[in-house]
Scaffold this motif. Structure first.
Motif, PDB file in Angstrom:
ATOM      1  N   GLN A  41      31.411  -6.400  -2.581  1.00 19.52           N
ATOM      2  CA  GLN A  41      30.662  -5.146  -2.562  1.00 19.52           C
ATOM      3  C   GLN A  41      31.275  -4.120  -1.617  1.00 19.52           C
ATOM      4  OE1 GLN A  41      26.818  -6.647  -1.395  1.00 19.52           O
ATOM      5  NE2 GLN A  41      26.221  -7.148  -3.492  1.00 19.52           N
ATOM      6  N   LEU A  42      32.453  -4.420  -1.095  1.00 17.92           N
ATOM      7  CA  LEU A  42      33.044  -3.573  -0.059  1.00 17.92           C
ATOM      8  C   LEU A  42      33.285  -2.142  -0.522  1.00 17.92           C
ATOM      9  CD1 LEU A  42      34.076  -3.341   2.790  1.00 17.92           C
ATOM     10  CD2 LEU A  42      36.236  -4.332   2.071  1.00 17.92           C
ATOM     11  N   GLU A  43      33.598  -1.961  -1.796  1.00 16.98           N
ATOM     12  CA  GLU A  43      33.887  -0.624  -2.294  1.00 16.98           C
ATOM     13  C   GLU A  43      32.654   0.070  -2.877  1.00 16.98           C
ATOM     14  OE1 GLU A  43      38.095  -0.223  -3.936  1.00 16.98           O
ATOM     15  OE2 GLU A  43      37.646  -2.311  -4.387  1.00 16.98           O
ATOM     16  N   GLU A  44      31.489  -0.566  -2.714  1.00 12.67           N
ATOM     17  CA  GLU A  44      30.251   0.007  -3.222  1.00 12.67           C
ATOM     18  C   GLU A  44      29.441   0.635  -2.087  1.00 12.67           C
ATOM     19  OE1 GLU A  44      28.131  -3.090  -5.220  1.00 12.67           O
ATOM     20  OE2 GLU A  44      29.815  -3.610  -6.543  1.00 12.67           O
ATOM     21  N   GLN A  49      29.992   2.931   3.219  1.00 15.76           N
ATOM     22  CA  GLN A  49      29.666   3.924   4.240  1.00 15.76           C
ATOM     23  C   GLN A  49      29.359   3.273   5.583  1.00 15.76           C
ATOM     24  OE1 GLN A  49      26.390   5.944   2.333  1.00 15.76           O
ATOM     25  NE2 GLN A  49      27.697   7.594   1.580  1.00 15.76           N
ATOM     26  N   ILE A  50      28.557   2.205   5.560  1.00 13.48           N
ATOM     27  CA  ILE A  50      28.157   1.574   6.820  1.00 13.48           C
ATOM     28  C   ILE A  50      29.359   0.949   7.533  1.00 13.48           C
ATOM     29  CG2 ILE A  50      26.768  -0.256   7.848  1.00 13.48           C
ATOM     30  CD1 ILE A  50      24.718   0.218   5.626  1.00 13.48           C
ATOM     31  N   TRP A 102      24.958   1.442  13.438  1.00 16.39           N
ATOM     32  CA  TRP A 102      25.051   2.797  12.904  1.00 16.39           C
ATOM     33  C   TRP A 102      23.903   3.635  13.436  1.00 16.39           C
ATOM     34  CZ3 TRP A 102      20.723   4.087  10.076  1.00 16.39           C
ATOM     35  CH2 TRP A 102      19.990   3.042   9.495  1.00 16.39           C
ATOM     36  N   SER A 103      24.008   4.944  13.293  1.00 17.68           N
ATOM     37  CA  SER A 103      22.954   5.852  13.736  1.00 17.68           C
ATOM     38  C   SER A 103      22.712   6.916  12.682  1.00 17.68           C
ATOM     39  CB  SER A 103      23.339   6.504  15.070  1.00 17.68           C
ATOM     40  OG  SER A 103      24.525   7.275  14.932  1.00 17.68           O
ATOM     41  N   LEU A 104      21.535   7.526  12.746  1.00 17.67           N
ATOM     42  CA  LEU A 104      21.140   8.546  11.786  1.00 17.67           C
ATOM     43  C   LEU A 104      20.161   9.484  12.485  1.00 17.67           C
ATOM     44  CD1 LEU A 104      21.821   8.949   8.734  1.00 17.67           C
ATOM     45  CD2 LEU A 104      19.603   7.912   8.228  1.00 17.67           C
ATOM     46  N   PRO A 105      20.354  10.791  12.363  1.00 12.77           N
ATOM     47  CA  PRO A 105      19.431  11.710  13.034  1.00 12.77           C
ATOM     48  C   PRO A 105      18.015  11.594  12.468  1.00 12.77           C
ATOM     49  CG  PRO A 105      20.851  12.899  11.505  1.00 12.77           C
ATOM     50  CD  PRO A 105      21.393  11.511  11.602  1.00 12.77           C
ATOM     51  N   HIS A 106      17.033  11.717  13.327  1.00 14.28           N
ATOM     52  CA  HIS A 106      15.636  11.678  12.891  1.00 14.28           C
ATOM     53  C   HIS A 106      15.307  12.989  12.190  1.00 14.28           C
ATOM     54  CE1 HIS A 106      11.527  10.541  12.685  1.00 14.28           C
ATOM     55  NE2 HIS A 106      11.093  11.457  13.538  1.00 14.28           N
ATOM     56  N   ALA A 107      14.639  12.891  11.055  1.00 10.35           N
ATOM     57  CA  ALA A 107      14.293  14.085  10.279  1.00 10.35           C
ATOM     58  C   ALA A 107      12.958  13.882   9.588  1.00 10.35           C
ATOM     59  CB  ALA A 107      15.378  14.382   9.246  1.00 10.35           C
ATOM     60  N   SER A 108      12.331  14.981   9.213  1.00 11.02           N
ATOM     61  CA  SER A 108      11.033  14.915   8.533  1.00 11.02           C
ATOM     62  C   SER A 108      11.176  14.444   7.100  1.00 11.02           C
ATOM     63  CB  SER A 108      10.351  16.292   8.568  1.00 11.02           C
ATOM     64  OG  SER A 108      10.160  16.731   9.893  1.00 11.02           O
ATOM     65  N   GLN A 109      12.294  14.783   6.467  1.00 11.98           N
ATOM     66  CA  GLN A 109      12.519  14.429   5.075  1.00 11.98           C
ATOM     67  C   GLN A 109      13.597  13.361   4.967  1.00 11.98           C
ATOM     68  OE1 GLN A 109      13.448  17.212   6.519  1.00 11.98           O
ATOM     69  NE2 GLN A 109      15.635  17.468   6.130  1.00 11.98           N
ATOM     70  N   GLY A 120      27.429   8.155  17.034  1.00 11.37           N
ATOM     71  CA  GLY A 120      27.281   9.430  16.338  1.00 11.37           C
ATOM     72  C   GLY A 120      28.526  10.019  15.717  1.00 11.37           C
ATOM     73  N   LYS A 121      29.534   9.200  15.424  1.00 12.75           N
ATOM     74  CA  LYS A 121      30.771   9.707  14.839  1.00 12.75           C
ATOM     75  C   LYS A 121      30.819   9.477  13.331  1.00 12.75           C
ATOM     76  CE  LYS A 121      33.491   9.043  19.058  1.00 12.75           C
ATOM     77  NZ  LYS A 121      34.646   8.349  19.681  1.00 12.75           N
ATOM     78  N   THR A 122      31.567  10.321  12.626  1.00 14.09           N
ATOM     79  CA  THR A 122      31.759  10.179  11.188  1.00 14.09           C
ATOM     80  C   THR A 122      32.897   9.207  10.909  1.00 14.09           C
ATOM     81  OG1 THR A 122      33.386  11.974  11.095  1.00 14.09           O
ATOM     82  CG2 THR A 122      31.062  12.586  10.853  1.00 14.09           C
ATOM     83  N   ILE A 123      33.072   8.856   9.639  1.00 17.18           N
ATOM     84  CA  ILE A 123      34.179   7.976   9.248  1.00 17.18           C
ATOM     85  C   ILE A 123      35.505   8.569   9.686  1.00 17.18           C
ATOM     86  CG2 ILE A 123      35.495   7.134   7.264  1.00 17.18           C
ATOM     87  CD1 ILE A 123      32.880   6.614   5.831  1.00 17.18           C
ATOM     88  N   GLU A 124      35.670   9.879   9.461  1.00 17.50           N
ATOM     89  CA  GLU A 124      36.928  10.543   9.816  1.00 17.50           C
ATOM     90  C   GLU A 124      37.176  10.486  11.319  1.00 17.50           C
ATOM     91  OE1 GLU A 124      34.629  11.739   7.843  1.00 17.50           O
ATOM     92  OE2 GLU A 124      35.641  11.909   5.894  1.00 17.50           O
ATOM     93  N   GLU A 125      36.130  10.642  12.105  1.00 17.96           N
ATOM     94  CA  GLU A 125      36.282  10.604  13.563  1.00 17.96           C
ATOM     95  C   GLU A 125      36.572   9.192  14.063  1.00 17.96           C
ATOM     96  OE1 GLU A 125      33.399  14.304  14.952  1.00 17.96           O
ATOM     97  OE2 GLU A 125      32.489  12.384  14.399  1.00 17.96           O
ATOM     98  N   VAL A 126      36.007   8.196  13.411  1.00 17.90           N
ATOM     99  CA  VAL A 126      36.236   6.806  13.825  1.00 17.90           C
ATOM    100  C   VAL A 126      37.657   6.362  13.514  1.00 17.90           C
ATOM    101  CG1 VAL A 126      35.605   4.399  13.392  1.00 17.90           C
ATOM    102  CG2 VAL A 126      33.815   6.121  13.643  1.00 17.90           C
ATOM    103  N   HIS A 127      38.153   6.724  12.313  1.00 16.19           N
ATOM    104  CA  HIS A 127      39.445   6.198  11.850  1.00 16.19           C
ATOM    105  C   HIS A 127      40.586   7.218  11.877  1.00 16.19           C
ATOM    106  CE1 HIS A 127      37.556   2.475  10.532  1.00 16.19           C
ATOM    107  NE2 HIS A 127      36.588   3.202  10.021  1.00 16.19           N
ATOM    108  N   GLY A 128      40.283   8.455  12.191  1.00 17.21           N
ATOM    109  CA  GLY A 128      41.319   9.483  12.205  1.00 17.21           C
ATOM    110  C   GLY A 128      41.369  10.280  10.926  1.00 17.21           C
ATOM    111  N   SER A 129      41.066   9.637   9.808  1.00 16.28           N
ATOM    112  CA  SER A 129      41.008  10.306   8.499  1.00 16.28           C
ATOM    113  C   SER A 129      40.300   9.380   7.526  1.00 16.28           C
ATOM    114  CB  SER A 129      42.408  10.639   7.972  1.00 16.28           C
ATOM    115  OG  SER A 129      43.111   9.452   7.639  1.00 16.28           O
ATOM    116  N   ASN A 130      39.795   9.952   6.442  1.00 20.31           N
ATOM    117  CA  ASN A 130      39.146   9.124   5.430  1.00 20.31           C
ATOM    118  C   ASN A 130      40.166   8.207   4.757  1.00 20.31           C
ATOM    119  OD1 ASN A 130      36.628   8.610   3.764  1.00 20.31           O
ATOM    120  ND2 ASN A 130      38.070   9.156   2.147  1.00 20.31           N
ATOM    121  N   GLN A 131      41.399   8.689   4.584  1.00 20.36           N
ATOM    122  CA  GLN A 131      42.433   7.881   3.946  1.00 20.36           C
ATOM    123  C   GLN A 131      42.778   6.654   4.781  1.00 20.36           C
ATOM    124  OE1 GLN A 131      43.673   8.103   0.846  1.00 20.36           O
ATOM    125  NE2 GLN A 131      44.615   6.135   1.348  1.00 20.36           N
TER     126      GLN A 131
END
Length: 247
Positions: A41-44, A49-50, A102-109, A120-131
């Motif tokens: 399931q790694l590519e699903e 994302q996680i 992982w983390s996620l901002p609290h929101a009403s919706q 609080g970092k994105t995939i790109e920030e963690v690995h340098g790039s999505n690729q």
């Protein structure tokens, strides 16, 4: 602190201390659970994302029962994304050790999109790039665990499993520049004491009669090697996770 007045389980306490050690304030305990990430399931989504926001080796998280502990926290970089001043953080614990989360901002919706790393970092920030993450993920998919087996009275039993990228690279690196005797057939008095498969080759391993080294055969390839004490100690530790005690 609401939601945390009762006695905490060891995993909850470990996760809580980890978040506080990162400088965050725990507002409330949102509960425990379990999760498992399968290689198939790694590519699903949401697995892709996680795991994309984890800093450890991908194989470290695959096919294992991972305890999840969730909290509402504050003093986090995502607190004010939706002006709520809080963030949900889920911590991964394996064998009483925090391995990610992982983390996620609290929101009403309900939010649409991927999660962030525990800090609080994105995939790109963690690995340098999505690729870079895609390449890491593809390598994990193609990598199969190495089972090290030992001869026993009942046959061969698995005594160790090498499954992280670091494990593979260390084992591959060990055999770089090693000189094999080629084109010979070796007749041993007993079946191999240890065996494993690496990059399509079947390795048979014996402790020498004097107990001062290891002998190896790549089965079906006519390749033989005898290692001295120092190199034997390194390989033995890589295979078994234990020290080689020469006689």
């Amino acid at each position: 602190m609401s939601g945390c007045s009762q006695k905490l389980s060891s995993d909850v306490e470990i996760a809580k201390q980890h978040l506080e050690g990162m400088g965050y304030s725990v507002v409330s305990n949102k509960g425990e659970g379990e999760i498992q990430f399968l290689t198939s399931q790694l590519e699903e989504l949401p697995t892709r994302q996680i795991l994309g926001v984890q800093t450890g080796e991908v194989t470290q998280f695959l096919n294992k029962d991972i305890v999840t502990v969730s909290f509402m926290i504050s003093n986090h970089p995502l607190d004010d994304m939706y002006n709520k001043g809080k963030t949900k953080a889920t911590v991964f614990v394996i064998d009483n050790e925090v391995v990610g989360g992982w983390s996620l901002p609290h929101a009403s919706q309900a939010l649409v999109g991927g999660v962030y790393s525990l800090d609080g970092k994105t995939i790109e920030e963690v690995h340098g790039s999505n690729q870079a993450w895609v390449s890491k993920m593809e390598k994990a998919v193609s990598t199969k665990p190495i089972k090290v087996e030992k001869r026993a009275d009942i046959g061969y039993v698995t005594i160790n499993i090498l499954e992280t990228q670091e494990d593979f690279e260390r084992l591959e690196s060990f055999f770089e520049n090693k000189v094999w005797q080629e084109g010979i057939e070796v007749q041993m008095a007993t079946p191999p004491e240890y065996r494993f498969t690496l990059n399509g080759s079947n390795y048979a391993v014996w402790v020498t009669p004097l107990g001062d080294g290891l002998e190896l055969v790549r089965e079906g390839e006519g390749m033989y090697m005898k290692l001295g004490v120092d190199h034997s100690a390194v390989l033995y530790e890589l295979m078994t996770g234990e020290a080689f005690l020469s006689e």
